[in-house]
Design an enzyme around this catalytic site. Structure first.
Site, PDB file in Angstrom:
ATOM      1  N   GLY A 321       5.694   5.368  11.607  1.00 49.42           N
ATOM      2  CA  GLY A 321       5.280   6.375  10.616  1.00 49.42           C
ATOM      3  C   GLY A 321       5.503   5.837   9.206  1.00 49.42           C
ATOM      4  O   GLY A 321       4.685   6.041   8.304  1.00 49.42           O
ATOM      5  N   TRP A 324       2.895   3.248   8.463  1.00 46.22           N
ATOM      6  CA  TRP A 324       1.594   3.871   8.226  1.00 46.22           C
ATOM      7  C   TRP A 324       1.395   4.132   6.727  1.00 46.22           C
ATOM      8  O   TRP A 324       0.288   4.040   6.204  1.00 46.22           O
ATOM      9  CB  TRP A 324       1.512   5.193   8.997  1.00 46.22           C
ATOM     10  CG  TRP A 324       0.223   5.948   8.783  1.00 46.22           C
ATOM     11  CD1 TRP A 324      -0.928   5.822   9.491  1.00 46.22           C
ATOM     12  CD2 TRP A 324      -0.040   6.948   7.789  1.00 46.22           C
ATOM     13  NE1 TRP A 324      -1.888   6.663   9.004  1.00 46.22           N
ATOM     14  CE2 TRP A 324      -1.370   7.373   7.964  1.00 46.22           C
ATOM     15  CE3 TRP A 324       0.727   7.529   6.777  1.00 46.22           C
ATOM     16  CZ2 TRP A 324      -1.953   8.342   7.169  1.00 46.22           C
ATOM     17  CZ3 TRP A 324       0.140   8.493   5.968  1.00 46.22           C
ATOM     18  CH2 TRP A 324      -1.189   8.893   6.165  1.00 46.22           C
ATOM     19  N   HIS A 325       2.535   4.457   6.036  1.00 41.65           N
ATOM     20  CA  HIS A 325       2.421   4.814   4.622  1.00 41.65           C
ATOM     21  C   HIS A 325       2.117   3.617   3.738  1.00 41.65           C
ATOM     22  O   HIS A 325       1.621   3.776   2.627  1.00 41.65           O
ATOM     23  CB  HIS A 325       3.694   5.509   4.140  1.00 41.65           C
ATOM     24  CG  HIS A 325       3.777   6.928   4.598  1.00 41.65           C
ATOM     25  ND1 HIS A 325       4.256   7.273   5.835  1.00 41.65           N
ATOM     26  CD2 HIS A 325       3.412   8.082   3.998  1.00 41.65           C
ATOM     27  CE1 HIS A 325       4.198   8.583   5.962  1.00 41.65           C
ATOM     28  NE2 HIS A 325       3.679   9.102   4.869  1.00 41.65           N
ATOM     29  N   GLY A 326       2.456   2.430   4.171  1.00 40.50           N
ATOM     30  CA  GLY A 326       2.164   1.285   3.321  1.00 40.50           C
ATOM     31  C   GLY A 326       2.635  -0.010   3.937  1.00 40.50           C
ATOM     32  O   GLY A 326       3.557  -0.030   4.750  1.00 40.50           O
ATOM     33  N   PHE A 494      -2.574   5.160   0.884  1.00 40.13           N
ATOM     34  CA  PHE A 494      -2.098   5.039   2.265  1.00 40.13           C
ATOM     35  C   PHE A 494      -3.285   5.154   3.172  1.00 40.13           C
ATOM     36  O   PHE A 494      -3.530   4.953   4.123  1.00 40.13           O
ATOM     37  CB  PHE A 494      -1.069   6.110   2.591  1.00 40.13           C
ATOM     38  CG  PHE A 494       0.067   6.144   1.597  1.00 40.13           C
ATOM     39  CD1 PHE A 494       0.566   4.960   1.080  1.00 40.13           C
ATOM     40  CD2 PHE A 494       0.612   7.324   1.175  1.00 40.13           C
ATOM     41  CE1 PHE A 494       1.596   4.973   0.156  1.00 40.13           C
ATOM     42  CE2 PHE A 494       1.644   7.349   0.257  1.00 40.13           C
ATOM     43  CZ  PHE A 494       2.143   6.176  -0.249  1.00 40.13           C
TER      44      PHE A 494
END
Lengths: 494, 350
Positions: A321, A324-326, A494
């Site tokens: 997770g 996923w953001h960066g 993102f």
């Protein structure tokens, strides 16, 4: 295009007009689809090809997955779809990151390797629409729902402009049935939608961009160790900025969809009133946490394979997770901290069964990552609940340091500044900036606490109409006075 | 009939918002405030996209704020028939813009480079950050951003309150008299609204009030003193200056190789500012050196009696009446002495 731009205002006005013309439903759906492509292409036209490719591949693969009787062929089709979807995501989002890490690794092994720096542009919203199409493919593989019969409906499901570039991440059953029969907003829905759009823009433009971005950027861009007050104000400013930025976008998206007669799922439920981290993930970026729960945590085994595996599954889910953001290790650490907090909560719960869980009875659909909630002893009295919410907010702020800092050196320097390990740190923020951050942070926490079990439209409906009118006016006046337009939403990257 | 509380609230909201902004607009106009344009990256990019106009019909200007005040664009266009494309950026070095134009194979036009030595030869990364940002914005601007700019232009044409620098929410909050926090970098009093309102051609024109009111002028001279006092730039040593000039030389050669024309201009300054510039940047070591090394012509205001006598209200920029005279003479010098060709002859059209 972004919601906070004149281009979008003109686009939206045209869309509202077209959508309310007495045209056949199919024509209206085609209008919406074309408009969604224009919405996307207005950012970078060539990347629309990727969107088309993902749509076509997943539509046909999805149908075959559902109808194909041969188990092996179905697996092969699933793998093709996953490679297609995740391959694009990995190439565009993680290509540079992977190459950098590979270079570090081989150089650490004594081999001299310096590749040319790739110049990869990240297509807007690729993380969001990839997750949207992935859930369809996986659902088809598991035969959880029927395949979407019409390519038009599937294309619109993937591309529908309110959710396309930054969510909420929708599932087929949430949106596709809405395309089956004609929908336009009635007068009340239209006004509710416009109120939500105004609220979302107010959150984004006034609070995030105009009030909080400057102190957050000043502090996080500093190359010096900071005075403790400045460090804390910077972190609190970012805490507010990212909430108002992203929740503002989601609120706009829901409002825009409502104006057209559609319903999108809620994405934020006052997360800074969360009591504990499982509660936090019920309230922050809800559609992502639900996606991770259903398509990652549960397939990993969830909490069905014993306590130890539950901890591991929680950590894996949060690490991915975070990623996923960066494409940066700081995001992985951010995810790891959240994973650790969730594990600690679970550990306390397992250790002392007498502190039985108190189910959240207010939220209709519990979507916690692990189904755990805060220990009861922390939730018995409202005052202790509030203290626990403040404690959760404090820990969340610590995680934001890794989320916002460009690298670990900056993150450690910021943490050292926040926790008194720096003497005579730099003083950066003006009194006005500090006042702004304090007022907005206190207002935000109070609002989240008051609203934690309420919904904004419900509260708005109960207000006397003239009070609602005054609040709405104040928001719009401040929005127009801000004169901040067209800045990108943080979550676009993102 | 409006049965929903949302509808009634919406109507009330419309009435209040309209009344507020009509009142605010009238109030500002009664105070004598005029239309001004947001001179940000969108407006700059709009002008940057025009540099491909035919070389005999347009001239591009780069530099710092003096170009923006001292070149009276209406006068220039009337005299020369040339379109003046203003790309100067106040408080910044023009070198990133020069590098961008040099790298652009399609730019083959006429280029006037304003030399404000303190910025032109600055070693501070701060003085190239904004121009670099604007160049990057120009290269990446999206169709949506272009359309937003067009809509914004129409709104700015008619509404005084759309003035981000001085009338936005943040600018208004800055007016609240809150004590300064010790140790925090802050401008003494900000830049007064009457000093640099910008028109759509990116020309800054001081208001009449500014030209007359010495108190406001002192506010700006105070700013110059403040900038000088807080400047932490390392002094440009000879080696650094030489390497900068070498880069400039290369960039100019690229433009000239494509048939472009380039000239340096040293715009007027006066009073203690001019004295300080002479001390800090001796002409022989900077101005003469850059002309000699690059082989490019230059126009230094002190070399021409027609433009050597201006008194700048705040020592650094011309008021509009002087800018008109300066522009007329600049165009004539370019044609008569430097051999530049324009769509119209400045001498005969004057």
């Amino acid at each position: 295009m972004v919601f906070n731009s004149y281009t979008f205002m003109v686009f939206f006005a045209v869309m509202l007009f077209l959508h309310n013309l007495p045209l056949p439903w199919k024509v209206k759906k085609i209008n919406l689809l074309i408009a969604s492509y224009i919405f996307y292409a207005a950012w970078n036209p060539p990347f629309i090809l990727l969107l088309w490719l993902a749509t076509i591949v997943d539509y046909f693969v999805g149908r075959r997955l559902y109808t194909e009787p041969n188990k092996h062929k179905r697996k092969l089709l699933l793998i093709i779809s996953l490679i297609g979807n995740l391959g694009m995501l990995v190439f565009f989002k993680y290509g540079t990151f992977l190459l950098e890490n590979f270079t570090h690794l081989v150089n650490a092994m004594g081999m001299h390797y310096q590749p040319a720096k790739p110049n990869i542009i990240l297509p807007a919203g690729i993380s969001f629409y990839t997750f949207t199409t992935l859930c369809y493919t996986i659902d088809m593989y598991k035969r959880r729902s029927e395949p979407i019969r019409s390519l038009l409906d599937f294309s619109l499901f993937v591309t529908f402009f309110p959710h396309l570039v930054a969510g909420p991440i929708v599932r087929p059953p949430q949106l596709v049935p809405q395309f089956e029969s004609p929908r336009t907003a009635n007068h009340k829905q239209l006004m509710q939608g416009l109120l939500l759009v105004s609220l979302g823009l107010f959150m984004k433009v006034v609070l995030a961009d105009s009030m909080l971005a400057e102190p957050a950027n000043t502090v996080f861009n500093s190359k010096e160790a900071l005075n403790g007050l400045d460090a804390w104000m910077g972190v609190l400013a970012f805490s507010g900025q990212i909430f108002f930025d992203f929740a503002g976008y989601s609120t706009c998206a829901i409002g825009v969809a409502a104006c057209l007669g559609f319903v999108l799922p809620e994405n934020f439920l006052y997360p800074y009133a969360a009591t504990g981290f499982s509660d936090f993930w019920r309230r922050w970026h809800i559609t992502l946490s639900a996606w991770l729960r259903d398509y990652l945590y549960i397939p990993l085994g969830g909490n069905r394979k014993g306590a130890f595996r539950t901890y591991i599954n929680l950590m894996i889910t949060m690490l991915l997770g975070g990623l996923w953001h960066g494409a940066n290790w700081t995001f992985v650490v951010w995810g790891a901290l959240h994973g650790f907090y969730l594990m600690a909560e679970k550990f306390i719960q397992d250790l002392k069964p007498k502190y039985a869980l108190q189910e959240n009875t207010v939220l209709e659909t519990p979507i916690a990552m692990s189904g755990i909630a805060a220990p009861r002893f922390l939730k018995t009295l409202p005052s202790s609940n509030f203290l626990y919410a403040l404690f959760t907010f404090f820990l969340v702020n610590v995680t934001w340091v890794f989320f916002r800092a460009p690298d670990f050196t900056s993150a450690w320097r910021m943490l050292a500044s926040m926790f008194g390990a720096v003497h005579n740190g730099a003083v950066l923020l003006s009194n006005l900036s500090i006042i702004k951050v304090c007022i907005i942070t206190v207002g935000m926490l109070a609002t989240h606490w008051y609203m934690r079990n309420r919904r904004v439209l419900g509260v708005a409906e109960k207000l006397p109409w003239w009070v609602l009118g005054l609040i709405w006016s104040a928001m719009l006046i401040l929005l127009i006075l801000s004169q901040e337009s067209s800045s990108t939403f943080i979550y676009f990257q993102f | 009939m409006l049965t929903s509380s949302f509808s009634r609230a919406g109507i009330l909201m419309l009435i209040i918002v309209l009344a507020f902004f009509v009142g605010w607009e009238i109030h500002l106009r009664n105070k004598g405030i005029k239309i001004a344009y947001d001179d940000g990256e969108s407006l700059w990019a709009d002008k940057r996209a025009m540099v491909y106009e035919a070389a005999d019909k347009a001239t591009v200007f780069i530099g710092s704020s003096r170009n923006k005040f001292d070149l009276d664009i209406a006068t220039w266009q009337k005299l020369t028939g040339d379109h003046a494309i203003q790309l100067a950026i106040e408080g910044n070095s023009p070198l990133p813009v020069l590098a961008d134009l040099a790298a652009d194979e399609n730019f083959k036009g006429k280029l006037v480079i304003d030399v404000t030595e303190g910025l032109f030869f600055s070693t501070s990364p701060k003085n190239i950050a904004e121009p670099s940002k604007r160049v990057a914005y120009y290269k990446k601007r999206t169709p949506a951003q272009r359309f937003s700019f067009l809509v914004n232009h129409q709104l700015e044409n008619g509404l005084v309150f759309l003035n981000k620098d001085h009338l936005s929410l943040n600018a208004l909050l800055e007016e609240i008299p809150i004590p300064r926090r010790k140790g925090v970098f802050a401008l003494p009093n900000g830049c007064p609204m009457d000093f640099n309102p910008c028109n759509f051609e990116r020309q800054c024109i001081m208001t009449d009030r500014f030209e007359k009111d010495t108190t406001i002028q002192k506010q700006v001279t105070g700013l110059w003193d403040f900038y000088r006092s807080v400047s932490k730039d390392p002094p440009a040593n000879a080696a650094k200056t030489d390497s900068m000039i070498a880069i400039i030389h290369k960039d100019i050669d690229k433009i000239k190789a494509r048939g472009g024309k380039v000239i340096f201009v040293r715009s007027p300054s006066s009073g203690p500012y001019w004295e300080g510039e002479q001390r800090g940047f001796p002409r022989a070591l900077y101005w003469e050196k850059i002309l000699a090394t690059t082989g490019v012509n230059g126009i230094h205001f002190k070399d021409y009696p027609a433009i050597d006598h201006f008194i700048c209200p705040e020592f650094s920029h011309l008021k509009q009446s002087d800018a008109i005279v300066y522009t007329q003479n600049l165009a004539k010098i370019l044609e008569q002495e430097k051999g530049w060709k324009f769509a119209k002859s400045p001498i005969t059209s004057n």
